[in-house]
Scaffold this active site. Structure first.
Site, PDB file in Angstrom:
ATOM      1  N   ASN A  86      -1.209   0.338  -1.233  1.00  0.00           N
ATOM      2  CA  ASN A  86      -1.950   1.402  -1.204  1.00  0.00           C
ATOM      3  C   ASN A  86      -3.074   1.393  -2.378  1.00  0.00           C
ATOM      4  OD1 ASN A  86      -2.103   4.563  -0.972  1.00  0.00           O
ATOM      5  ND2 ASN A  86      -1.682   4.211  -2.988  1.00  0.00           N
ATOM      6  N   TYR A 151     -16.785  -1.254  -0.263  1.00  0.00           N
ATOM      7  CA  TYR A 151     -15.545  -0.895  -0.067  1.00  0.00           C
ATOM      8  C   TYR A 151     -15.147  -0.977   1.353  1.00  0.00           C
ATOM      9  CZ  TYR A 151     -11.892   3.000   0.577  1.00  0.00           C
ATOM     10  OH  TYR A 151     -10.773   3.924   0.798  1.00  0.00           O
TER      11      TYR A 151
HETATM   12  N1  LIG Z   1      -8.531   9.724  -0.382  1.00  0.00           N
HETATM   13  C1  LIG Z   1      -9.074   9.296   0.957  1.00  0.00           C
HETATM   14  O1  LIG Z   1     -10.066  10.185   1.523  1.00  0.00           O
HETATM   15  C2  LIG Z   1      -9.162   7.914   1.485  1.00  0.00           C
HETATM   16  C3  LIG Z   1      -9.479   7.556   2.897  1.00  0.00           C
HETATM   17  C4  LIG Z   1      -9.146   6.365   3.364  1.00  0.00           C
HETATM   18  C5  LIG Z   1      -8.524   5.477   2.743  1.00  0.00           C
HETATM   19  N2  LIG Z   1      -7.839   5.766   1.234  1.00  0.00           N
HETATM   20  C6  LIG Z   1      -7.336   4.795   0.575  1.00  0.00           C
HETATM   21  O2  LIG Z   1      -5.726   5.410   0.262  1.00  0.00           O
HETATM   22  C7  LIG Z   1      -5.553   4.666  -0.576  1.00  0.00           C
HETATM   23  C8  LIG Z   1      -5.212   5.670  -1.875  1.00  0.00           C
HETATM   24  O3  LIG Z   1      -6.130   6.525  -2.011  1.00  0.00           O
HETATM   25  P1  LIG Z   1      -5.910   7.851  -2.934  1.00  0.00           P
HETATM   26  O4  LIG Z   1      -6.920   8.777  -2.169  1.00  0.00           O
HETATM   27  O5  LIG Z   1      -4.588   8.180  -3.101  1.00  0.00           O
HETATM   28  O6  LIG Z   1      -6.498   7.451  -4.135  1.00  0.00           O
HETATM   29  P2  LIG Z   1      -6.032   7.812  -5.777  1.00  0.00           P
HETATM   30  O7  LIG Z   1      -7.221   7.483  -6.622  1.00  0.00           O
HETATM   31  O8  LIG Z   1      -5.420   9.233  -5.665  1.00  0.00           O
HETATM   32  O9  LIG Z   1      -4.999   6.919  -5.982  1.00  0.00           O
HETATM   33  C9  LIG Z   1      -5.273   5.508  -6.276  1.00  0.00           C
HETATM   34  C10 LIG Z   1      -3.987   4.890  -7.139  1.00  0.00           C
HETATM   35  O10 LIG Z   1      -4.265   3.679  -7.223  1.00  0.00           O
HETATM   36  C11 LIG Z   1      -4.269   3.287  -8.705  1.00  0.00           C
HETATM   37  N3  LIG Z   1      -5.038   2.088  -8.888  1.00  0.00           N
HETATM   38  C12 LIG Z   1      -6.096   1.735  -8.819  1.00  0.00           C
HETATM   39  N4  LIG Z   1      -6.583   0.635  -9.223  1.00  0.00           N
HETATM   40  C13 LIG Z   1      -5.264   0.027  -9.504  1.00  0.00           C
HETATM   41  C14 LIG Z   1      -5.090  -1.489  -9.921  1.00  0.00           C
HETATM   42  N5  LIG Z   1      -5.814  -2.393 -10.158  1.00  0.00           N
HETATM   43  N6  LIG Z   1      -3.672  -1.700 -10.143  1.00  0.00           N
HETATM   44  C15 LIG Z   1      -2.770  -0.724  -9.922  1.00  0.00           C
HETATM   45  N7  LIG Z   1      -2.917   0.525  -9.136  1.00  0.00           N
HETATM   46  C16 LIG Z   1      -4.460   0.799  -9.337  1.00  0.00           C
HETATM   47  C17 LIG Z   1      -4.916   4.339  -9.511  1.00  0.00           C
HETATM   48  O11 LIG Z   1      -4.420   4.400 -10.788  1.00  0.00           O
HETATM   49  C18 LIG Z   1      -4.424   5.561  -8.564  1.00  0.00           C
HETATM   50  O12 LIG Z   1      -3.152   5.961  -9.070  1.00  0.00           O
HETATM   51  C19 LIG Z   1      -6.410   3.810  -1.425  1.00  0.00           C
HETATM   52  O13 LIG Z   1      -6.499   2.446  -0.609  1.00  0.00           O
HETATM   53  C20 LIG Z   1      -7.795   4.474  -0.503  1.00  0.00           C
HETATM   54  O14 LIG Z   1      -8.824   3.456  -0.520  1.00  0.00           O
HETATM   55  C21 LIG Z   1      -8.155   6.949   0.906  1.00  0.00           C
END
Ligand SMILES: NC(=O)c1ccc[n+]([C@@H]2O[C@H](COP(=O)([O-])OP(=O)(O)OC[C@H]3O[C@@H](n4cnc5c(N)ncnc54)[C@H](O)[C@@H]3O)[C@@H](O)[C@H]2O)c1
Length: 251
Positions: A86, A151
């Site tokens: 994730n 991305y």
């Molecule tokens: N929020 C959105 O709109 C959205 C939309 C589509 C996809 N996503 C995907 O969903 C997933 C979660 O996103 P989110 O919105 O909850 O993001 P977020 O930023 O709230 O959480 C992401 C987490 O990943 C951790 N992280 C980042 N780099 C890391 C690394 N190198 N090693 C370990 N941990 C690491 C961060 O510390 C954070 O806790 C991601 O893959 C994102 O691409 C999010």
């Protein structure tokens, strides 16, 4: 859902946003959850919300760190049954304004990181003869997203990677599927949208374009992840499912 009780799940990036929702849901279903994150405070806050779980400081871009932490989870809990890739990150800007250094950073977290995790978790799953992997991509990887070219390339790459690995590993008992969130109200999205009036306008216009008329929330993605991790999904491999309020619809 069938078969989640007592299973061991690793959820990367579970110290925030959508990943926290997934970790909480898997724990509610009876799984032991290992939270892999570089955000210590966030990871500890997630663990405080879980009935059984532990936080591990792991940077998924570091192959050796993944290998070591996954081995430690296996030693401590006795197996690794579920992997949710994730963790993700982006810095939104038009592609022509980006630099090769930024591409490397985005690819390291969104593409190489999940590969590091697969490469080190799958051997444990093969030994057990079963395992479930859920990759969190994005609707950006299916239809593109302005300001998120690299991305989107990584997320599209993860969709193709999951299908290919499903062909290689499906018959060995490894189920790999991909979930695509749409715009969801998390710290990552707040960075993307920006602050103030411009951010609010973007939120409102995205919400208008989503058939269910709102941004996603942490618990909107958790259910499909738990389902794909469960025994109910034993006959499902190589699929890509959007949980995005209908923003994209695929037949
Ligand atoms: N929020 C959105 O709109 C959205 C939309 C589509 C996809 N996503 C995907 O969903 C997933 C979660 O996103 P989110 O919105 O909850 O993001 P977020 O930023 O709230 O959480 C992401 C987490 O990943 C951790 N992280 C980042 N780099 C890391 C690394 N190198 N090693 C370990 N941990 C690491 C961060 O510390 C954070 O806790 C991601 O893959 C994102 O691409 C999010």
């Amino acid at each position: 859902m069938k078969g989640l009780k007592g299973k061991v799940a690793i959820v990367t990036g579970a110290g925030s946003g959508l990943g926290r929702g997934m970790a909480v849901r898997l724990a509610e279903e009876g799984a032991h959850v290992a939270v892999f994150d570089i955000n210590d405070a966030g990871a500890e806050a997630t663990v405080a919300d879980l009935s059984g779980g532990q936080a591990w400081r792991v940077d998924i871009t570091d192959y050796a760190a993944c290998e070591q932490a996954i081995g430690a989870v296996n030693d401590q809990f006795g197996s690794v049954d579920i992997l949710v890739n994730n963790a993700g990150w982006d810095k939104a800007m038009p592609f022509m304004e980006t630099s090769p250094e930024l591409w490397q950073q985005i690819m390291a977290i969104n593409l190489t990181g999940p590969l590091n995790m697969h490469h080190n978790v799958v051997p444990y799953m093969l030994k057990q003869g079963r395992g479930k992997v859920i990759n969190i991509a994005s609707d950006a990887g299916r239809v593109g997203s302005s300001g998120e070219a690299v991305y989107s390339a990584c997320k599209g790459g993860m969709i193709a990677f999951g299908k290919t690995l499903s062909r290689e590993l499906g018959r060995k008992g490894i189920n790999i599927n991909t979930v695509c969130p749409g715009p969801s109200d998390t710290p990552l999205f707040a960075d993307f949208a920006g602050e103030g009036e411009a951010g609010e306008k973007l939120r409102a216009s995205l919400a208008r374009s989503i058939p269910l008329k709102r941004l996603g929330r942490a618990d909107d993605v958790a259910g499909i992840v738990a389902f794909l991790a469960s025994d109910d999904a034993d006959f499902i491999i190589g699929q890509t499912i959007s949980a995005s309020g209908g923003l994209t619809m695929h037949g």
